[in-house]
Design an enzyme around this catalytic site. Sequence first.
Site, PDB file in Angstrom:
ATOM      1  CG  ASP A 298      42.147  44.318  44.697  1.00 18.78           C
ATOM      2  OD1 ASP A 298      41.619  45.229  44.045  1.00 18.78           O
ATOM      3  OD2 ASP A 298      43.214  43.776  44.360  1.00 18.78           O
TER       4      ASP A 298
ATOM      5  CG  HIS B  59      42.379  45.877  40.572  1.00 16.47           C
ATOM      6  ND1 HIS B  59      42.984  45.402  41.701  1.00 16.47           N
ATOM      7  CD2 HIS B  59      43.355  46.068  39.664  1.00 16.47           C
ATOM      8  CE1 HIS B  59      44.289  45.319  41.490  1.00 16.47           C
ATOM      9  NE2 HIS B  59      44.542  45.705  40.265  1.00 16.47           N
TER      10      HIS B  59
ATOM     11  CB  SER C  63      47.331  44.460  39.547  1.00 14.59           C
ATOM     12  OG  SER C  63      47.431  45.586  40.343  1.00 14.59           O
TER      13      SER C  63
END
Length: 596
Positions: free
Chosen positions: A178, A218, A411
């Site tokens: 990520d 994220h 996600s």
Amino acid sequence: MFSQISGRVRLAATVLGTALALAGPVSLAQAAPLDNEPLAAFTAAARTNTAAPAAWAAGTRAYLVITAPGDTTAVRTAVANNGGSVFASYDAIGVIVAHSTSASFAATMRGVSGVQKVGATRTSDVPADAYNPALPANPSQATAPTTEPVRSDMTQIKADQAWAVNPGSASVKVGILDTGVDDQHQDLAPNFNAADSVSCAYGKTDTRAGAWRDVDQHGTHVAGTVAAARNGKGAIGVAPGVKISSVRIAEPGTTLFFAENTICGLVWAGDHGFKVTNNSYYTDPWQFNCPNDLDQAAILEGVGRAQAYADGKGSLQVAAAGNSNVDLANKTSDSSSPNDSTPVNRTITNDCLDIPAELPGVVTVAANGTNGSSKASFSNYGRDVIEVSAPGESVYSTAPGGKYASLSGTSMASPHVAGVAALLASANPAYTPADIRAKLGQQATDLACPSDARCTGTTAKNSFFGEGRVDALKAVSGSTPPAGAYFENLTDVAIADNATVESSLTVSGVTGNAPATLKVGVDIKHTYIGDLKVDLVAPDGSVHTLHNRTGSGTDNIAQTYTVNASSEVANGVWKLRVNDNASQDTGKIDAWNLTF
């Protein structure tokens, strides 16, 4: 699936009152074409060549040069002889990452003996940072929260019930591929594995301490959903007992995930024993890679080989389905690619693939809405594309700097599934990636189609939810969850030296006596459990010993005991009594439960 800032759908997020914007690309689940080399060719240890390339120059572009797995010396020499430099190479899968400023480099290399495919991985220049990468910031940490509520996303997949049975094994490693992870976060530090963390930005490993840190937020959010510690602070992950490693594949500034970065991350996952990886992104700059395009064909080949390599090494990849609310089984157009320069309108077919989500062996995940049984409005769908679903709306998890965020997207759904996969691996150490993938579907809770013509198929398997919403309790309990009424106490009770403490549960609404197979789930955090005697006390005061000073210096008790309590009336106040019989080691009753 993660969305870079430009050219993608945005979804609302909140971090301690600050508005953020995250989104996700489309993703699919069909087989990408691989080279004719047998899968066995990809299972040897990957030898990564990272000889220093030529100095950076304006106009530098990155290419994948594909050859036979094994010794790539001849082709690497050809790269240097034809206006390029070798930035990295992955000999076990026959993939070379080359840089060149020559516009004719790809065409020239396609004519070299032994070269199978060549393709540019981006339509923009490689940043100068690739040659001297700056370390991501190490943010200062906010004050830790003093509460840790069990959230609806966890109850929907029964993670809260699974924790007392098996919170996950510390021997199971999950890779977070990520934007990076804030390893200093109070909810992630206890489970963070720095030894196997790395940056793969630009397609070459950077093992410097901290290179794995987040260049966005994220990855930190995803990591918390998988394995935030059960420590009374903020949030709890699906598998709070497993270890997480950060493999940063996003580049700073753009937060784009180019093919060479993905390849580096997948090979690293295979070589470092990750049982599961989470992939909440698509491989930039093409939302869909089409095999009739020479550049995109090389991307399909290179990333496909890397996934086959990781799978062959025992690593299961879990990936988000994307947030465009489109039918992935009927692709027609793409207007968002390439996202690193100027997007163009393209007509596409189902031969054009989103990677890594569509690659063979990858688990593709759709998002459920907040009620747990609907499709999130943004989630992609598709008959025989979506495999399973999980919560993906307003998911609360960790954010850099000791903070927390509520984010929405596939996600956010994907790491729930990665966490359940990690629980399956914890409960069944011999499981292969194929075993885990099969069990995720077999154990999922069936979700029927709503009154929506777009949802096709059966309750057992349809285009919105695949085989259903994943079930963490089944992952640690076998094919079915424990039957009967379930009661749990999540309040922490401190265990001091040479002291006796109790935690109570009030049982009501159960007819007659307790069963002969009463299940008692115990989660005690305590070093040196040989100090402890643990008893279940029935409402009438009868004592049933569960643990009696065994285990010596082992840490923690996370176990489900079976007790013949058929002589006890079920309703009433049950107690878990813990007696510490020595000095120097303390702990707490973290949680316990009864299943009648």
